[in-house]
Design a protein around this motif. Sequence first.
Motif, PDB file in Angstrom:
ATOM      1  N   LYS A  28     -52.819 -21.543   8.392  1.00 52.02           N
ATOM      2  CA  LYS A  28     -51.656 -20.723   8.068  1.00 52.02           C
ATOM      3  C   LYS A  28     -51.862 -19.848   6.833  1.00 52.02           C
ATOM      4  CE  LYS A  28     -48.160 -23.562  10.317  1.00 52.02           C
ATOM      5  NZ  LYS A  28     -46.840 -24.251  10.187  1.00 52.02           N
ATOM      6  N   SER A  53     -44.211 -18.301   0.909  1.00 50.36           N
ATOM      7  CA  SER A  53     -42.866 -18.105   1.462  1.00 50.36           C
ATOM      8  C   SER A  53     -42.830 -17.002   2.520  1.00 50.36           C
ATOM      9  CB  SER A  53     -41.882 -17.765   0.341  1.00 50.36           C
ATOM     10  OG  SER A  53     -42.169 -16.492  -0.226  1.00 50.36           O
ATOM     11  N   LEU A  54     -43.915 -16.239   2.646  1.00 48.61           N
ATOM     12  CA  LEU A  54     -43.956 -15.167   3.647  1.00 48.61           C
ATOM     13  C   LEU A  54     -44.178 -15.739   5.046  1.00 48.61           C
ATOM     14  CD1 LEU A  54     -46.207 -12.470   1.920  1.00 48.61           C
ATOM     15  CD2 LEU A  54     -43.739 -12.360   2.286  1.00 48.61           C
ATOM     16  N   PRO A  55     -43.661 -15.073   6.065  1.00 51.79           N
ATOM     17  CA  PRO A  55     -43.955 -15.492   7.443  1.00 51.79           C
ATOM     18  C   PRO A  55     -45.453 -15.356   7.730  1.00 51.79           C
ATOM     19  CG  PRO A  55     -42.119 -13.938   7.377  1.00 51.79           C
ATOM     20  CD  PRO A  55     -42.737 -13.931   6.008  1.00 51.79           C
ATOM     21  N   LEU A  56     -45.934 -16.150   8.655  1.00 51.78           N
ATOM     22  CA  LEU A  56     -47.360 -16.148   8.974  1.00 51.78           C
ATOM     23  C   LEU A  56     -47.826 -14.781   9.463  1.00 51.78           C
ATOM     24  CD1 LEU A  56     -50.033 -17.630   9.366  1.00 51.78           C
ATOM     25  CD2 LEU A  56     -49.223 -18.377  11.623  1.00 51.78           C
ATOM     26  N   TRP A  57     -46.990 -14.070  10.207  1.00 49.89           N
ATOM     27  CA  TRP A  57     -47.411 -12.770  10.745  1.00 49.89           C
ATOM     28  C   TRP A  57     -47.644 -11.743   9.648  1.00 49.89           C
ATOM     29  CZ3 TRP A  57     -44.345  -8.349  10.230  1.00 49.89           C
ATOM     30  CH2 TRP A  57     -43.030  -8.555   9.800  1.00 49.89           C
ATOM     31  N   ARG A 101     -48.672 -12.724   6.415  1.00 54.18           N
ATOM     32  CA  ARG A 101     -49.872 -13.214   5.719  1.00 54.18           C
ATOM     33  C   ARG A 101     -51.139 -12.938   6.513  1.00 54.18           C
ATOM     34  NH1 ARG A 101     -46.719 -18.068   5.034  1.00 54.18           N
ATOM     35  NH2 ARG A 101     -48.100 -19.135   6.485  1.00 54.18           N
ATOM     36  N   ASP A 125     -45.851  -4.260   6.806  1.00 52.96           N
ATOM     37  CA  ASP A 125     -45.173  -5.488   7.238  1.00 52.96           C
ATOM     38  C   ASP A 125     -44.421  -6.138   6.081  1.00 52.96           C
ATOM     39  OD1 ASP A 125     -46.316  -5.030   9.682  1.00 52.96           O
ATOM     40  OD2 ASP A 125     -47.943  -6.483   9.429  1.00 52.96           O
ATOM     41  N   GLU A 128     -40.404  -6.986   5.869  1.00 53.43           N
ATOM     42  CA  GLU A 128     -39.904  -8.346   5.660  1.00 53.43           C
ATOM     43  C   GLU A 128     -39.011  -8.425   4.426  1.00 53.43           C
ATOM     44  OE1 GLU A 128     -39.130 -12.344   6.036  1.00 53.43           O
ATOM     45  OE2 GLU A 128     -39.943 -10.908   7.486  1.00 53.43           O
ATOM     46  N   GLN A 136     -34.993  -9.378   4.097  1.00 51.66           N
ATOM     47  CA  GLN A 136     -34.517 -10.439   3.208  1.00 51.66           C
ATOM     48  C   GLN A 136     -33.494  -9.918   2.201  1.00 51.66           C
ATOM     49  OE1 GLN A 136     -37.798 -12.440   1.292  1.00 51.66           O
ATOM     50  NE2 GLN A 136     -38.822 -12.943   3.219  1.00 51.66           N
TER      51      GLN A 136
END
Length: 251
Positions: free
Chosen positions: A193, A221-225, A227, A238, A242, A246
């Motif tokens: 991840k 704390s970022l979504p996997l997509w 990172r 991206d 995001e 937020q």
Amino acid sequence: WMYINRCKFNDTKTECLVIGRQPQLKHVSIETITVGSSQITPTDSARNLGVIFDSNMNLKNHISAVCKKSYFQLQNLYHIRKYITKSACETLVHAFITSRLDYCNSLLAGLPACDISKLQHVQNTAARLVTKTRKFDHITPVLIELHWLPVAERIKYKVLLLTFKSLHNQAPMYLQALLTPHNPVRALRSSDKHLLVVPKSRLVSSGDRAFSVMAPKLWNSLPLWVRSSDSVESFKRDLKTELFKQAYGLQ
């Protein structure tokens, strides 16, 4: 170090700044230091590369200076607003205001919300000027219309961009050395991840603001997509998407 690297102090421009927490500074007594033929008295704040550092590293002086200069420029733009288009005004705001808010803003990570709110008020005023919005109208729809990230998210954006570049060997080595990828000793679901190890810190007011601590927390704390982006351009796109969602609670 100065001698080895063939550098020389300018005695008349040299400043001395003692940095530490308030309890620590009470036990430090330095009246003067000698630099060449000059006696240098410690100061409460000093400018370095356009940023005003202070003894407690709370950057209140720097924030005040940024706000003062920004309001001065906004006042000048106000006088010519009726003669220029919205697009031209937004360009001028980015040139004279946004550039000030974004300059070295990663240093502001972890500061109290009351300090960041002063910079946010500057951005709100600039947004009202661009869109000719009245003073007491709600500002959030205006910022969404302009597609501007709030100041707090702009700070996160800068820290996370530095983190991405550090992980992809596009940042200075001294920043890369502060980040440690999370590699568990046995196979776990978190192994792939792209997480970072978050080191422990003793003080929230100072330790948690360090890049070595703040960067992994924000990154994890970022979504996997986000990172998993494979280039700086795609990551920036991206990441803004995001953070924009937020900030304004969008889906």
